[in-house]
Design a protein around this motif. Structure first.
Motif, short mmCIF file in Angstrom:
data_model
loop_
_atom_site.label_atom_id
_atom_site.label_comp_id
_atom_site.label_asym_id
_atom_site.label_seq_id
_atom_site.Cartn_x
_atom_site.Cartn_y
_atom_site.Cartn_z
N GLU A 110 66.24 52.01 33.41
CA GLU A 110 65.47 52.72 34.43
C GLU A 110 64.06 53.04 33.87
O GLU A 110 63.92 53.40 32.71
N SER A 143 58.25 56.54 35.17
CA SER A 143 58.29 57.52 36.26
C SER A 143 56.98 58.29 36.30
O SER A 143 56.51 58.69 37.38
N SER A 241 63.49 64.77 38.33
CA SER A 241 62.30 65.51 38.72
C SER A 241 61.38 65.60 37.51
O SER A 241 61.85 65.70 36.36
C1 SAM Z 1 65.85 59.84 30.28
S1 SAM Z 1 64.29 60.03 31.05
C2 SAM Z 1 63.97 58.37 31.49
C3 SAM Z 1 62.50 58.04 31.59
C4 SAM Z 1 62.29 56.61 32.05
N1 SAM Z 1 62.71 55.67 31.04
C5 SAM Z 1 60.81 56.34 32.40
O1 SAM Z 1 60.22 55.38 31.89
O2 SAM Z 1 60.25 57.05 33.24
C6 SAM Z 1 64.76 60.77 32.54
C7 SAM Z 1 63.71 61.68 33.11
O3 SAM Z 1 62.64 60.89 33.60
C8 SAM Z 1 62.15 61.44 34.81
N2 SAM Z 1 62.37 60.46 35.88
C9 SAM Z 1 62.90 59.23 35.76
N3 SAM Z 1 62.89 58.59 36.94
C10 SAM Z 1 62.34 59.42 37.84
C11 SAM Z 1 62.04 59.33 39.22
N4 SAM Z 1 62.31 58.23 39.93
N5 SAM Z 1 61.44 60.39 39.82
C12 SAM Z 1 61.12 61.51 39.11
N6 SAM Z 1 61.41 61.64 37.79
C13 SAM Z 1 62.00 60.62 37.17
C14 SAM Z 1 62.90 62.73 35.07
O4 SAM Z 1 62.14 63.80 34.53
C15 SAM Z 1 64.18 62.52 34.28
O5 SAM Z 1 64.74 63.76 33.89
#
Ligand code: SAM
Length: 254
Positions: A110, A143, A241
């Protein structure tokens, strides 16, 4: 870290490709990501529990063919070290076995594949346990970048910095971080915000920062919410978020 990288391998050569699939919108996979998925015989992806769909697989679903074998890999969402290590090792073994059997394999991630990503642990585990397994990484849209774009919200300008990190665990730690961010003209992108929003919001309000902060939830999904932070009530929010907080604006602007 020793790792056999083979960026120039042919699409049909056995190997593993970690593919960043972006944060939600299937249109935000790169051309390279789509090509790598299409060329794979085995499509692996993280799931939090047996039988779950997996966020990365759901995002990439339009690009996965019916004839491709799906390989869900269990990454439990727990804080204890041992179950997490066991999951990373099991995933690395499963993927290495597929590659050793001659398969072209992708592991979907993701967002970006290198930013707080489970597949980064798999990358490290493979380097340790199967250093000759060919691995390459295709970056994905984060994100943070997707939230900034969706909110027409410049992330960093001129001499400003940008810090992407998890939301601090306590109000005191966030206060310290904000002090530093003001002093260093650094925009903050705070991930893993959901459960903490109930105390983060009042703290931002007390510092007069609500008007300079963008709240972004499920960016790229049908239920996407993008709002000035002032409009989001101080209650617990979903895991997907994040918050962008700007400390001010540079002096030279249009
Ligand atoms: C484990 S991290 C993963 C980050 C991811 N690999 C990236 O490149 O954005 C997970 C966090 O990323 C953020 N996140 C990931 N996808 C998101 C989305 N579609 N909308 C908002 N926040 C997102 C949130 O803060 C979530 O708690």
């Amino acid at each position: 870290m020793q790792q056999a990288f083979s960026d120039d391998r042919s699409p049909s050569a056995a190997g593993l490709t970690l593919v960043g699939v972006g944060p939600g919108d299937p249109q935000l996979l790169t051309v390279a990501a789509v090509r790598a998925i299409e060329a794979a015989a085995v499509v692996a992806y993280p799931v939090a529990r047996e039988g779950a769909d997996g966020m990365a697989a759901t995002i990439a679903a339009p690009w996965i063919g019916a004839s491709q074998r799906r390989l869900p890999l269990l990454f439990p969402m727990v804080s204890e070290a041992e179950p997490r290590r066991a999951a990373w090792h099991a995933a690395a073994e499963a993927l290495a076995a597929e590659v050793a059997a001659g398969e072209v394999v992708v592991l979907l991630c993701e967002g970006d594949a290198s930013l707080f990503a489970s597949c980064s642990y798999v990358l490290l585990a493979l380097a340790e346990r199967h250093p000759s397994c060919p691995v390459r990484v295709i970056p994905g849209i984060t994100s943070v970048a997707a939230a900034a774009a969706a909110g027409s919200w410049p992330l960093a300008l001129q001499g400003e910095g940008l810090l992407i990190r998890p939301t601090p665990e306590s109000p005191a730690a966030l206060e310290r971080l904000l002090d530093w961010a003001v002093a260093s003209s650094t925009t903050l992108a705070l991930l893993k915000l959901g459960q903490r929003w109930s105390w983060v919001r009042p703290l931002l309000e007390a510092r007069g920062l609500l008007d300079q902060a963008l709240f972004a939830q499920r960016v790229g999904w049908p239920e996407q919410l993008l709002a000035p932070a002032a409009q989001v009530p101080a209650s617990e929010q979903p895991y997907f978020s994040l918050l962008l907080v700007r400390q001010g604006w540079p002096p030279v602007l249009p």
